[in-house]
Write an enzyme that holds these catalytic residues in place. Structure first.
Site, mmCIF file in Angstrom:
data_model
loop_
_atom_site.group_PDB
_atom_site.id
_atom_site.type_symbol
_atom_site.label_atom_id
_atom_site.label_comp_id
_atom_site.label_asym_id
_atom_site.label_seq_id
_atom_site.Cartn_x
_atom_site.Cartn_y
_atom_site.Cartn_z
ATOM 1 N N ASP A 43 95.864 27.924 50.310
ATOM 2 C CA ASP A 43 95.182 26.637 50.116
ATOM 3 C C ASP A 43 93.997 26.513 51.076
ATOM 4 O OD1 ASP A 43 96.558 26.180 52.460
ATOM 5 O OD2 ASP A 43 97.462 24.285 51.808
ATOM 6 N N SER A 44 93.796 27.542 51.933
ATOM 7 C CA SER A 44 92.555 27.645 52.709
ATOM 8 C C SER A 44 91.362 27.698 51.757
ATOM 9 C CB SER A 44 92.580 28.891 53.598
ATOM 10 O OG SER A 44 92.976 30.028 52.848
ATOM 11 N N ASP A 82 99.991 29.592 47.141
ATOM 12 C CA ASP A 82 100.270 28.637 48.223
ATOM 13 C C ASP A 82 100.374 27.230 47.626
ATOM 14 O OD1 ASP A 82 100.598 27.975 50.850
ATOM 15 O OD2 ASP A 82 98.487 28.230 51.418
ATOM 16 N N LYS A 112 104.363 30.023 48.518
ATOM 17 C CA LYS A 112 104.494 29.726 49.953
ATOM 18 C C LYS A 112 104.536 28.220 50.140
ATOM 19 C CE LYS A 112 101.018 30.376 53.050
ATOM 20 N NZ LYS A 112 100.872 28.998 53.559
ATOM 21 N N GLU A 114 104.824 25.152 53.343
ATOM 22 C CA GLU A 114 104.704 24.940 54.781
ATOM 23 C C GLU A 114 105.835 24.063 55.309
ATOM 24 O OE1 GLU A 114 100.897 23.423 56.004
ATOM 25 O OE2 GLU A 114 99.793 25.032 54.994
ATOM 26 N N GLU A 181 102.050 30.921 62.148
ATOM 27 C CA GLU A 181 100.626 30.681 62.415
ATOM 28 C C GLU A 181 100.460 29.915 63.729
ATOM 29 O OE1 GLU A 181 98.402 28.929 59.191
ATOM 30 O OE2 GLU A 181 96.626 28.620 60.450
HETATM 31 O O1 KIV Z 1 96.072 29.024 53.209
HETATM 32 C C1 KIV Z 1 96.063 30.083 53.870
HETATM 33 O O2 KIV Z 1 95.118 30.869 53.828
HETATM 34 C C2 KIV Z 1 97.221 30.362 54.684
HETATM 35 C C3 KIV Z 1 97.168 31.554 55.588
HETATM 36 C C4 KIV Z 1 96.274 31.313 56.723
HETATM 37 C C5 KIV Z 1 98.524 31.977 56.029
HETATM 38 O O3 KIV Z 1 98.169 29.651 54.648
#
Ligand code: KIV
Length: 283
Positions: A43-44, A82, A112, A114, A181
């Site tokens: 989600d970056s 994510d 993924k 969080e 992280e």
């Molecule tokens: O969203 C992302 O890119 C991440 C990574 C930094 C692990 O969660």
């Protein structure tokens, strides 16, 4: 194809491995050809591609759109989607629906999530439904407002113990791996030694089983100073700016397009590179 079983095997055999983020077809294809075994549609995306100030505004639709493109560019990598903010926060049912979209619509192989706490129950339900889960503890960007900014987590004993407890609970719930992280290297090492499943670090030092970087950070396709944990393996921002400047300059001077980039009516001028020779899509 890399599977979650392979990722476990990497740890069991003591093989360190790399994960990178990808948000589009071509990058996925290039990274896959480079042998990166795990691609994370992080989600970056919101910050590095869409220009949001945090990851919070990213929607599930945006994530699915980019995840589909990554899946089109990839044959071998384990693809992890994510789950973005508010796509799993309401209930376990919402988490199942959102994770299901990643696997069902977007061609991802895992998701993924969080955090610890309620996420442990979600992990257990998703895993029981055949949806592999990668956990994510420490500096969890979706908690940016609760953390008071993007700050290293787990420095005090109490925080460190909580991260270790959450890590054990996520493993127990069926997570196949865990991103750590923005935590001190010693804590990441402790979690890595305690868990059977592999840990993947970012800003967590060198003692984790794997490492992950945001692809734009690795390529130097960002502006401003890189954070301490980032290593720029290229400086593409500078390369792109230079190429664009040179192009604009050549256009202004009438240097581009030259005869070699020009079609003539009588077909005498040859085009050395026809458009058909450039591969643009998956077709
Ligand atoms: O969203 C992302 O890119 C991440 C990574 C930094 C692990 O969660």
């Amino acid at each position: 194809m890399t599977t979650v079983l392979d990722v476990q095997r990497f740890k069991d055999e003591g093989r360190r491995f790399a994960m990178l983020t990808a948000y589009d077809y071509l990058t996925a294809q290039i990274l896959e050809e480079a042998g990166i075994p795990i691609l994370l549609v992080g989600d970056s995306l919101g910050m590095v591609v869409l220009g949001y100030p945090t990851t919070l505004p990213v929607t599930l639709d945006e994530m699915v759109h980019h995840a589909k493109a990554v899946a089109r560019g990839s044959r071998q990598a384990l693809l992890v989607g994510d789950l973005p903010f508010m796509s799993y926060h309401e209930s376990v049912e919402q988490a199942i629906r959102s994770a299901g979209r990643f696997l069902h619509e977007a061609g991802m192989h895992a998701v993924k999530l969080e955090g610890g706490g309620r996420i442990i129950e979600y992990t257990s339900r998703l895993a029981s439904l055949g949806i592999p889960v990668m956990g994510h503890l420490g500096l969890t960007p979706q908690f940016v407002h609760q953390m008071g900014g993007f700050k290293v987590q787990g420095r005090g004993d109490a925080q460190a113990e909580r991260i270790l407890d959450d890590a054990k609970a996520l493993e127990q719930a069926g997570a196949f791996s865990l991103v750590l992280e923005g935590v001190p290297s010693e804590l990441a090492g402790r979690v890595t030694k305690t868990l059977r499943i592999p840990t993947i670090g970012i800003g967590a030092g060198g003692q984790t089983d794997g490492q992950v970087l945001v692809i734009h950070d690795l390529l130097g396709m960002t502006t401003g100073k890189a954070p301490r944990f980032v290593k720029r393996y290229a400086n593409l921002a500078e390369t792109i700016a230079k190429a664009a400047e040179t192009y604009a300059d050549e256009v202004a001077k009438g240097v581009f397009p030259g005869p070699e980039h020009t079609y003539s009516a009588n077909g005498v001028t040859k085009m050395p590179i026809a458009r058909e020779e450039v591969k643009y899509g998956a077709g």
